[in-house]
Scaffold this motif. Structure first.
Motif, short mmCIF file in Angstrom:
data_model
loop_
_atom_site.label_atom_id
_atom_site.label_comp_id
_atom_site.label_asym_id
_atom_site.label_seq_id
_atom_site.Cartn_x
_atom_site.Cartn_y
_atom_site.Cartn_z
N LEU A 131 0.77 -1.17 0.04
CA LEU A 131 -0.08 -0.05 -0.02
C LEU A 131 0.84 1.41 -0.05
N LEU A 132 2.03 1.15 0.71
CA LEU A 132 2.97 2.46 0.77
C LEU A 132 3.28 3.16 -0.52
N VAL A 133 3.46 2.49 -1.50
CA VAL A 133 4.03 2.84 -2.74
C VAL A 133 2.92 3.68 -3.58
N TRP A 134 1.43 3.38 -3.28
CA TRP A 134 0.51 3.99 -4.12
C TRP A 134 -0.05 5.48 -3.31
N THR A 191 10.49 11.13 -5.14
CA THR A 191 10.83 10.02 -4.66
C THR A 191 12.09 9.92 -3.81
N PRO A 192 11.96 9.63 -2.49
CA PRO A 192 13.45 9.53 -1.76
C PRO A 192 14.40 8.49 -2.37
N PRO A 193 15.60 8.90 -2.28
CA PRO A 193 16.53 7.88 -2.65
C PRO A 193 16.67 6.76 -1.83
N LEU A 225 5.39 3.90 8.60
CA LEU A 225 6.03 5.36 7.57
C LEU A 225 7.60 5.34 8.03
N ALA A 226 8.20 4.77 8.70
CA ALA A 226 9.50 4.80 9.43
C ALA A 226 10.43 4.50 8.30
N PHE A 227 10.24 3.43 7.62
CA PHE A 227 11.33 2.85 6.72
C PHE A 227 11.36 3.26 5.32
N ILE A 228 10.17 3.59 4.85
CA ILE A 228 9.74 4.17 3.53
C ILE A 228 10.36 5.39 3.43
N ARG A 229 10.11 6.29 4.52
CA ARG A 229 10.47 7.51 4.42
C ARG A 229 12.13 7.81 4.79
N LEU A 249 12.89 1.14 -2.83
CA LEU A 249 13.42 0.15 -3.77
C LEU A 249 13.98 -1.13 -2.84
N HIS A 250 14.25 -0.89 -1.61
CA HIS A 250 14.64 -2.10 -0.92
C HIS A 250 13.72 -1.99 0.50
N LEU A 251 12.62 -1.88 0.48
CA LEU A 251 11.74 -1.65 1.43
C LEU A 251 11.54 -2.91 2.04
N GLY A 252 11.13 -4.00 1.09
CA GLY A 252 10.83 -5.37 1.64
C GLY A 252 12.00 -5.71 2.58
N GLU A 253 12.98 -5.66 2.08
CA GLU A 253 14.19 -6.32 2.67
C GLU A 253 14.59 -5.45 4.25
#
Length: 433
Positions: free
Chosen positions: A149-152, A235-237, A359-363, A368-372
């Motif tokens: 959901l976070l990327v939408w 988009t954040p790096p 929110l913490a990790f995608i921000r 790109l490596h959010l799952g890991e």
């Protein structure tokens, strides 16, 4: 399992509204269908499994502990699979695997009898089952449903996640009653088979409706159009897992979320015993969950809305402060002020925990490596949730009270609060409004 084409079986650009809301629906259902792998989902089957497998309560608890810890060790790798294959494939596969593990647990009594019916055989069989439902349910399905959901959404990511949290909290709260009704109607193995069938159905549903990202489908995040002034999302790096591991920001968030998993699970697991030690009744122990849920839901919704335009550090500091307040209340549970301090502290901080975990990790580390990266955090949290009840139980055995374990959690919370105040969060990406 090959990844389906982004616009199969239909082109989402023909849908007359932003397709992110469909993703929201499937994401919410993904959390709810993970219930058989959550603690409150499996706990309903505890007494039936004890009788069917001929185990003691301690033996079953140890099987649950080992299975949970084992699942935690693989969740970072599962996050890597998510980054490679996407949320659509991972949600589908996790749902199917969860269904198979539920069928397996339903058959453990028959398998145990066929293999001799001894306690060690039953222990090993149910430990494997617990590993499977915890890994695929609480671990992979929950993480995939959160991340997809976070990327939408970006501008209202916090609020959208918080609204999802309301339905998830309601579903989790009602699940034990619903599962108990299923057991009364179909028996414990029949109830597990029914849950397996439902999870398999959700796998088909998610395979048809989920999409990995707006870009893969030719649409823009937040439902923006090319003519919108704000259509270009900054988009954040993205940071690799190795770089995230070297970041103090990752560890302060991961450890702060994990102490909640340890402390909160331990209190929930031993709630009747903890309240009894404070001179309170089982009825008061069960009634505790209602005001906590109300506080958590209210704070979650408000904080999700506020966090869309603010950095997360103040929310983290308030969350840890709230847990400290709750811990002090727990140590003084015999007093009315201690009870309400516990309710306010754990309830309000639980609502903030939900916002921060979304929110913490995608921000801070990008998509790109959010799952890991989130998988590593989930692994730590699951491990913490597994050892929490055992730590409290051992504290009671050695000291005759839960106070030693409670003071240990309080000390960890104070140290994390001090670290949260000191560590800078310069890389956090705020959405453009």
């Amino acid at each position: 399992m090959p990844s389906p084409a982004p616009n199969w079986p239909f082109d989402i650009r023909r849908i007359p509204f932003f397709y992110g809301w469909v993703i929201w629906l499937v994401s919410t259902l993904g959390f709810l269908f993970s219930i058989p792998g959550q603690t409150m989902g499996m706990a309903v089957f505890t007494d039936a499994l004890i009788d069917a497998l001929g185990l003691t309560r301690t033996q079953l608890s140890m099987a649950y502990l080992i299975g949970t810890v084992g699942s935690a060790l693989l969740l970072t790798r599962a996050g890597r699979w998510y980054d490679r294959w996407g949320g659509r494939t991972m949600t589908t596969l996790a749902s199917l695997a969860l269904a198979l593990m539920l069928i397996y647990i339903a058959a453990t009594a028959w398998l145990s009898e066929a293999l001799g019916g001894s306690a060690p055989v039953g222990f090993i069989l149910i430990m494997i089952g617990y590993f499977g439902v915890r890994f695929f349910g609480q671990g992979v399905l929950t993480s995939a449903s959160r991340n997809v959901l976070l990327v939408w959404f970006e501008k209202r990511r916090g609020l959208v996640s918080s609204v999802r949290g309301i339905f998830v909290s309601l579903g989790f709260s009602l699940a034990p009653l619903g599962l108990a009704a299923l057991i009364l109607t179909w028996g414990w193995s029949g109830a597990l088979m029914g849950l397996a069938l439902a999870c398999a159905g959700f796998a088909v549903f998610s395979y048809l409706l989920l999409r990995d990202s707006p870009a893969s489908c030719g649409v823009l995040i937040d439902g923006a159009t090319a003519d919108d002034d704000t259509s270009e999302s900054q988009t954040p790096p993205s940071t690799t897992l190795e770089d995230a591991r070297r970041s103090p920001v990752f560890w302060i968030f991961a450890l702060s979320l994990s102490i909640h998993a340890l402390f909160g699970t331990a209190v929930t697991f031993h709630i009747i015993s903890i309240f009894d030690g404070a001179g309170r009744t089982p009825e008061q122990a069960f009634a505790y969950f209602l005001p906590v849920a109300i506080a958590a839901t209210s704070v979650n919704l408000l904080a999700g809305w506020l966090a869309d335009s603010r950095r997360l550090k103040p929310f983290l500091v308030i969350m840890l402060g709230g847990f400290i307040m709750g811990a002090i209340g727990l140590l003084n549970l015999e007093a009315d002020w201690g009870y309400w301090l516990l309710v306010a502290g754990f309830g309000g901080s639980g609502g903030l925990w939900s916002v921060i975990s979304n929110l913490a990790f995608i921000r801070n580390f990008g998509p790109l490596h959010l799952g890991e990266i989130s998988g590593l955090c989930t692994s730590i949290m699951v491990f913490a949730s597994a050892i929490g009840p055992a730590m409290f139980s051992l504290g009671l055995d050695f000291f005759g009270t839960y106070a030693a374990a409670e003071y240990f959690c309080l000390l960890v919370l104070v140290l994390l609060l001090l670290a949260a105040l000191v560590i800078p969060h310069r890389q956090e990406h705020l959405p453009q409004h």
